[in-house]
Each structure stands twice: as C-alpha cells, then as structure tokens.
Design an enzyme around this catalytic site. Structure first.
Site, PDB file in Angstrom:
ATOM      1  CG  HIS A  76       1.546  -4.667   2.735  1.00  0.00           C
ATOM      2  ND1 HIS A  76       0.229  -5.064   2.637  1.00  0.00           N
ATOM      3  CD2 HIS A  76       1.492  -3.346   3.056  1.00  0.00           C
ATOM      4  CE1 HIS A  76      -0.565  -4.028   2.890  1.00  0.00           C
ATOM      5  NE2 HIS A  76       0.168  -2.980   3.151  1.00  0.00           N
ATOM      6  CB  CYS A  89      -6.741   6.244   0.956  1.00  0.00           C
ATOM      7  SG  CYS A  89      -8.286   6.829   1.614  1.00  0.00           S
ATOM      8  CD  GLU A 141      -8.130  10.285  -2.011  1.00  0.00           C
ATOM      9  OE1 GLU A 141      -8.453   9.086  -1.873  1.00  0.00           O
ATOM     10  OE2 GLU A 141      -7.366  10.685  -2.897  1.00  0.00           O
ATOM     11  CB  CYS A 178       0.715   3.592  -0.751  1.00  0.00           C
ATOM     12  SG  CYS A 178      -0.539   4.591   0.059  1.00  0.00           S
ATOM     13  CB  CYS A 227     -11.736   4.700   5.350  1.00  0.00           C
ATOM     14  SG  CYS A 227      -9.968   4.692   5.058  1.00  0.00           S
ATOM     15  CB  CYS A 232       1.654   9.266   3.515  1.00  0.00           C
ATOM     16  SG  CYS A 232       2.303   8.011   4.649  1.00  0.00           S
ATOM     17  N   GLY A 255      -2.093   9.053   5.031  1.00  0.00           N
ATOM     18  CA  GLY A 255      -1.243   9.380   6.170  1.00  0.00           C
ATOM     19  C   GLY A 255      -0.921   8.183   7.038  1.00  0.00           C
ATOM     20  CB  CYS A 271       4.085   2.070   1.091  1.00  0.00           C
ATOM     21  SG  CYS A 271       4.257   1.994   2.876  1.00  0.00           S
TER      22      CYS A 271
HETATM   23  N1  SAH Z   1      -0.244   4.429   6.930  1.00  0.00           N
HETATM   24  C1  SAH Z   1      -1.148   3.451   7.425  1.00  0.00           C
HETATM   25  C2  SAH Z   1      -2.601   3.659   7.023  1.00  0.00           C
HETATM   26  C3  SAH Z   1      -2.911   4.095   5.622  1.00  0.00           C
HETATM   27  S1  SAH Z   1      -2.990   2.968   4.301  1.00  0.00           S
HETATM   28  C4  SAH Z   1      -0.675   2.077   7.031  1.00  0.00           C
HETATM   29  O1  SAH Z   1       0.307   1.961   6.317  1.00  0.00           O
HETATM   30  O2  SAH Z   1      -1.247   1.106   7.503  1.00  0.00           O
HETATM   31  C5  SAH Z   1      -4.272   1.851   4.612  1.00  0.00           C
HETATM   32  C6  SAH Z   1      -3.969   0.467   4.064  1.00  0.00           C
HETATM   33  O3  SAH Z   1      -4.055   0.437   2.613  1.00  0.00           O
HETATM   34  C7  SAH Z   1      -2.573  -0.006   4.389  1.00  0.00           C
HETATM   35  O4  SAH Z   1      -2.619  -1.364   4.766  1.00  0.00           O
HETATM   36  C8  SAH Z   1      -1.852   0.171   3.077  1.00  0.00           C
HETATM   37  O5  SAH Z   1      -0.699  -0.587   3.025  1.00  0.00           O
HETATM   38  C9  SAH Z   1      -2.928  -0.226   2.089  1.00  0.00           C
HETATM   39  N2  SAH Z   1      -2.722   0.201   0.713  1.00  0.00           N
HETATM   40  C10 SAH Z   1      -2.147   1.325   0.262  1.00  0.00           C
HETATM   41  N3  SAH Z   1      -2.124   1.346  -1.079  1.00  0.00           N
HETATM   42  C11 SAH Z   1      -2.723   0.213  -1.483  1.00  0.00           C
HETATM   43  C12 SAH Z   1      -2.995  -0.340  -2.751  1.00  0.00           C
HETATM   44  N4  SAH Z   1      -2.640   0.275  -3.877  1.00  0.00           N
HETATM   45  N5  SAH Z   1      -3.620  -1.546  -2.797  1.00  0.00           N
HETATM   46  C13 SAH Z   1      -3.977  -2.191  -1.650  1.00  0.00           C
HETATM   47  N6  SAH Z   1      -3.744  -1.712  -0.430  1.00  0.00           N
HETATM   48  C14 SAH Z   1      -3.107  -0.526  -0.342  1.00  0.00           C
END
Ligand code: SAH
Length: 354
Positions: A218, A335, A94, A121, A107, A114, A161, A118
């Site tokens: 976070h 994403c 994406e 995510c 983006c 990934c 990723g 998390c």
């Molecule tokens: N792996 C990298 C980049 C990808 S995620 C990272 O962890 O930073 C990009 C951002 O979106 C990260 O800050 C991630 O924690 C956040 N993110 C992922 N899922 C999310 C969600 N459901 N709501 C808000 N932020 C989210």
C-alpha cells in the site's frame, strides 16, 4: 462458552487416534472426516452411517463448528455473494463468494475483527475479539458451498483478520482444506494475505508451501506506510521487502503485492518510481485496488488517469501491475464493512470471557 472440543480442527491421523482410544476401528475416522469435510454437516445426527450410540457419544464430547447465515447480499452487477455468518458464541465474520470463469473462489476470515489498525480498513474498527479455529475457517467454505449447492475451487485468506496473527490455526486450516479426503483445494489455488508480520513470513517460508503469498504493501516508503498501517512501525518497508525476497528465493513462488490506490495519499508519480525501484528484479506482481471508501474514514479512490500513469511508471522498471477487478461493489464486498454496519444496527457481538 462452548467447552466441548472442535472436532473439525483434527486431521485424519488425530481422529483415528481419538477413535482408537474409544476402541473404534480406523475406517470410522475416514467416515467422520468425510461427513465433516466433504459434506460439511452441522450435527452428528446427520452422520447416518454411524450407530446412534457412537453419534451420541461423540456429541457428548465434541462439537462441530458451523456458520449460520445472518445476512446474505447478492450483487446485482455480478454473481458475487457476501455473507455475514454467526459463530457458536454469537460473534460474526464475513465471507465473500466470487464467480470466475475458472470456478468459485471464496474470501474467508481468519479472526473476529482485527488488531492491526490499518487506517483504511473496516475490519479493524472495533479491534480483534478472537481467533477463529481451523474448523471455523473451513466452515465458511462449507456454509457457502451448501447454501449455493456448488463446489469451491479457490480460497483467499483476505477476509477479516490478519492470518499470520493466528498462525497455528491458519496452518492447520491450510493442511485440512488441501486434504484430498476433504475439501481438497490444492495449495496452488490458495492465497494468503498479510499486512507484513515479518517473523511470521519467515516461519511461513520455512514451511515451503505452494500457496500464493500476498503482501499488503500500500505504500513505497516508511513515511507514507506508517501513517496508514501501524504494523509498519514495527517492521518497516525495507525489512518487509527483504523478507519477501527471501520468501521468493526459498519457495520460487511469485509474491503478489496489494496496493490500495488512495487519492492524494499514495498514488503520485513519485510513489510509483519509488515502488518501481524497490520491486525491480523481484518475482512479483502488483495488484492495484482502487480503495473502497469506508464510512468511518475519508479515503477516496484514485481516478483512472492516476492509476494508468502509475502502471506505466512501474512498467519502466519491469514491474508487472494490474488493476484488481472490483466485484460486488454494490454490496459492501470489501471485508469488514457488512459486519461493521450490522453491529451498529443491532450488536450481535459478544465478548469472549475466557
Ligand atoms: N490482514 C490481511 C488480510 C485482510 S485484508 C492483510 O492485511 O493483508 C485483505 C486486503 O484488503 C488487504 O490487502 C487490505 O489491505 C485490503 N483492504 C482493506 N480495506 C480496504 C479498503 N477499504 N479498500 C481496499 N482494500 C482494502
């Protein structure tokens, strides 16, 4: 499986060497580089200033990575466009194109899926299938530019990723995307977001790039962060913040901390005080992002009052915080969500066998 070599991942010097091995002059490399990186062509046949013989000899040994639009969602609320792209092997990634006053920002994804796990995510739900090559990361920019007939001026590596888990290819991408004979986006207009792979932050520090480093924090302490982000079991909050302080010192670049506000999880006044104390005095900015609820989990975003109170407490410690404007909320712009939904409807995904 594609056994040819990805020609878009070579830099100009390597392309020159490659062509000189074939007895071809340097200027051919410049021409090819321009077709690949400025025009973003998808085939050698489009390189009309090369002879037919040269085009077919390149075609025999190399391939040009490109992104095919599988789905395209345009936000009705703003100009945000979300793409689901397929790659040569049927895997999908994406990208999100955002329109700001200063121009277009994209983006991009750095991996198919990934492996970081998390909890909030969507990108990580089915694990990591493979890394993207530098050329494939660039191709997301080319596909969006060519689709919309625009020039993109800013890039964030915040798609699917973990960029620092695909370090070499991402470094190569950064070199190529900022090449002034190519897409020509300067390092200062590029952000890289990481969940906190500490040894790789060190490696990045040594490269002394002018990009903006975003760290997905976070949570202010190990007990909350380890619950949300498995990576924290390996490198805890103190170790991560220590690496961040060192990064700021070495690069003089401000770090941006991402903080997804999740109701009842990390949005209390105690959390804000804890965070304020730990970030006090650091060249940093906190980006509060009301969490996007993902179908597969039960996290809900904090309400406005909690977010405002959180910001006020951080201010007391001299820590700057703003709420990230949510673009494209009507099109699953967070994403991983679109790919995840598409995979459930009809699996495009293929495993890479070798
Ligand atoms: N792996 C990298 C980049 C990808 S995620 C990272 O962890 O930073 C990009 C951002 O979106 C990260 O800050 C991630 O924690 C956040 N993110 C992922 N899922 C999310 C969600 N459901 N709501 C808000 N932020 C989210």
């Amino acid at each position: 499986m594609n056994h040819k070599t990805d020609i878009k991942s070579f830099n100009k010097t390597e392309l020159e060497e490659l062509l000189s091995q074939r007895g071809l002059p340097k200027y051919r490399a410049a021409q090819i580089f321009q077709w690949l990186h400025v025009q973003g062509v998808r085939s050698f046949d489009e390189m009309t200033n090369l002879s037919k013989e040269l085009r077919s000899s390149l075609q025999a040994d190399f391939y040009i990575p490109f992104c095919t639009i599988e789905r395209k969602l345009v936000s009705q609320k703003d100009d945000t466009v979300k793409y689901l792209f397929s790659l040569y092997d049927g895997n999908t990634v994406e990208s999100v194109l955002m329109h700001y006053k200063y121009g277009y920002s994209i983006c991009v994804s750095s991996q198919v899926g990934c492996k970081m796990g998390c909890k909030f995510c969507a990108s990580t739900i089915n694990g990591c299938v493979r890394n993207l090559s530098a050329g494939e990361i660039l191709s997301q920019i080319h596909a969006a530019q060519n689709d919309m007939h625009i020039r993109i001026s800013h890039v964030v590596l915040m798609g699917m990723g973990e960029p620092l888990d695909n370090f070499e290819n991402v470094m190569r991408f950064l070199e190529l995307v900022s090449d002034n004979a190519g897409i020509n986006i300067s390092a200062r207009n590029i952000s890289l977001s990481t969940c906190g792979i500490v040894p790789k932050i060190k490696e990045l520090e040594n490269k002394k790039l002018q990009i903006t480093l975003s760290v997905s924090l976070h949570a202010p302490n190990d007990s909350i962060r380890s619950e949300m982000m498995p990576v924290n079991n390996k490198w805890g909050v103190e170790e991560l913040l220590c690496a961040c302080r060192s990064y700021v010192k070495a690069t003089s670049r401000r770090i941006s901390f991402e903080y997804a506000m999740i109701s009842g999880v990390n949005d209390s006044a105690t959390c804000a005080h804890d965070l304020g104390k730990k970030l006090q005095g650091m060249l940093a900015h906190v980006n509060l992002i009301p969490v996007n609820t993902v179908k597969e989990n039960s996290f809900h975003k904090s309400d406005k009052a909690h977010i405002e109170a959180f910001i006020d407490i951080l201010k007391k410690y001299g820590v700057n915080a703003t709420v990230r404007r949510t673009l494209g909320s009507d099109i699953n712009a967070s994403c991983g969500q679109l790919r995840s939904a598409a995979m459930q409807e009809h699996p495009l995904q293929k495993e890479v066998s070798d």
